[in-house]
Scaffold this motif. Sequence first.
Motif, short mmCIF file in Angstrom:
data_model
loop_
_atom_site.label_atom_id
_atom_site.label_comp_id
_atom_site.label_asym_id
_atom_site.label_seq_id
_atom_site.Cartn_x
_atom_site.Cartn_y
_atom_site.Cartn_z
N ALA A 15 0.85 -1.18 0.00
CA ALA A 15 0.00 0.00 0.00
C ALA A 15 0.89 1.24 0.00
O ALA A 15 1.89 1.29 0.73
N PRO A 16 0.58 2.24 -0.81
CA PRO A 16 1.46 3.40 -0.92
C PRO A 16 1.87 4.02 0.42
O PRO A 16 3.04 4.32 0.65
N ALA A 17 0.92 4.24 1.33
CA ALA A 17 1.27 4.86 2.62
C ALA A 17 2.22 3.97 3.42
O ALA A 17 3.12 4.48 4.10
N ASP A 18 2.05 2.66 3.35
CA ASP A 18 2.93 1.75 4.09
C ASP A 18 4.34 1.76 3.53
O ASP A 18 5.32 1.72 4.27
N VAL A 19 4.47 1.84 2.21
CA VAL A 19 5.79 1.91 1.58
C VAL A 19 6.49 3.19 2.02
O VAL A 19 7.67 3.18 2.39
N VAL A 20 5.76 4.30 2.00
CA VAL A 20 6.34 5.58 2.42
C VAL A 20 6.73 5.52 3.89
O VAL A 20 7.81 5.98 4.27
N ARG A 21 5.88 4.96 4.73
CA ARG A 21 6.19 4.84 6.16
C ARG A 21 7.48 4.03 6.37
O ARG A 21 8.31 4.40 7.20
N ARG A 22 7.64 2.94 5.63
CA ARG A 22 8.88 2.14 5.73
C ARG A 22 10.10 2.99 5.37
O ARG A 22 11.16 2.87 5.98
N ASP A 82 7.51 12.11 10.24
CA ASP A 82 6.31 12.06 9.42
C ASP A 82 5.08 12.16 10.30
O ASP A 82 4.79 11.28 11.09
N ASP A 83 4.36 13.28 10.19
CA ASP A 83 3.25 13.56 11.08
C ASP A 83 1.89 13.21 10.49
O ASP A 83 1.08 12.56 11.14
N THR A 84 1.61 13.66 9.28
CA THR A 84 0.28 13.51 8.70
C THR A 84 0.40 13.00 7.27
O THR A 84 1.19 13.52 6.49
N TYR A 85 -0.42 12.00 6.95
CA TYR A 85 -0.44 11.42 5.60
C TYR A 85 -1.75 11.76 4.92
O TYR A 85 -2.82 11.64 5.53
N VAL A 86 -1.66 12.18 3.66
CA VAL A 86 -2.82 12.38 2.81
C VAL A 86 -2.60 11.50 1.59
O VAL A 86 -1.61 11.67 0.86
N VAL A 87 -3.51 10.54 1.39
CA VAL A 87 -3.32 9.55 0.33
C VAL A 87 -4.43 9.66 -0.69
O VAL A 87 -5.61 9.72 -0.34
N ASP A 88 -4.03 9.68 -1.96
CA ASP A 88 -4.97 9.66 -3.08
C ASP A 88 -4.40 8.71 -4.12
O ASP A 88 -3.55 9.10 -4.92
N GLY A 89 -4.84 7.47 -4.08
CA GLY A 89 -4.33 6.46 -5.00
C GLY A 89 -2.84 6.25 -4.80
O GLY A 89 -2.39 5.94 -3.71
N GLU A 90 -2.07 6.47 -5.86
CA GLU A 90 -0.62 6.27 -5.79
C GLU A 90 0.12 7.48 -5.22
O GLU A 90 1.33 7.43 -5.02
N ASN A 91 -0.60 8.56 -4.97
CA ASN A 91 -0.01 9.79 -4.43
C ASN A 91 -0.11 9.81 -2.92
O ASN A 91 -1.19 9.60 -2.36
N VAL A 111 12.03 22.46 11.29
CA VAL A 111 11.37 23.11 10.17
C VAL A 111 10.28 22.20 9.59
O VAL A 111 10.48 20.99 9.47
N ARG A 112 9.14 22.78 9.27
CA ARG A 112 8.04 22.03 8.67
C ARG A 112 8.34 21.79 7.19
O ARG A 112 8.94 22.63 6.52
N VAL A 113 7.90 20.63 6.71
CA VAL A 113 8.10 20.25 5.31
C VAL A 113 6.86 19.52 4.81
O VAL A 113 6.06 19.03 5.59
N ALA A 114 6.76 19.46 3.49
CA ALA A 114 5.77 18.60 2.84
C ALA A 114 6.53 17.76 1.82
O ALA A 114 7.43 18.27 1.13
N HIS A 115 6.21 16.50 1.78
CA HIS A 115 6.82 15.57 0.83
C HIS A 115 5.72 14.96 -0.02
O HIS A 115 4.70 14.51 0.51
N HIS A 116 5.94 14.93 -1.33
CA HIS A 116 5.00 14.27 -2.24
C HIS A 116 5.69 13.05 -2.81
O HIS A 116 6.75 13.16 -3.44
N PHE A 117 5.09 11.90 -2.58
CA PHE A 117 5.59 10.63 -3.10
C PHE A 117 4.60 10.08 -4.11
O PHE A 117 3.39 10.23 -3.94
N VAL A 118 5.11 9.39 -5.13
CA VAL A 118 4.29 8.59 -6.02
C VAL A 118 4.80 7.16 -5.86
O VAL A 118 6.01 6.90 -6.00
#
Length: 144
Positions: A15-22, A82-91, A111-118
């Motif tokens: 699952a995309p969020a699980d891959v990113v969490r790893r 990593d604080d908050t995840y927003v998932v939309d399909g592969e994004n 410092v706060r950041v945003a990361h976009h993963f596909v």
Amino acid sequence: MTTASSSTALAASTAPADVVRRQYLASAAGDLEALRATLAPDVEWTEMAGFPLAGTYRTPEGVTANVMEKLGQDWDGWTAHDDTYVVDGENVVVLARYTATNKATGKDIAVRVAHHFVVRGGRIVRFEQFVDTALVRDAMTPDV
């Protein structure tokens, strides 16, 4: 609280969020081999313009050598929380924060950041960083 069964499920999940969490867990642990395992062979990893490591890196080895290893050379305790995840399909967009101490100046960052993963096929194929680069550069600049 993470149990053995939930951490095993996370390790096996594509699952995309699980891959990113790893990826975040491997990075925090300094486990570059596990981090590379989350990246597709043709990954495109982009650090934001103005960030000290700005640019786009390809291949899992290219990402870890040009980003993670260099962060470790210049910063003590570099961690992406990593604080908050927003998932939309592969994004997967992660709202996070960086903390570290610059080795040359002794200055801390938070410092706060945003990361976009596909994520496709259980691997990260693209990453883009958004961060207040001025705060990072301020921590790298010696006081006058």
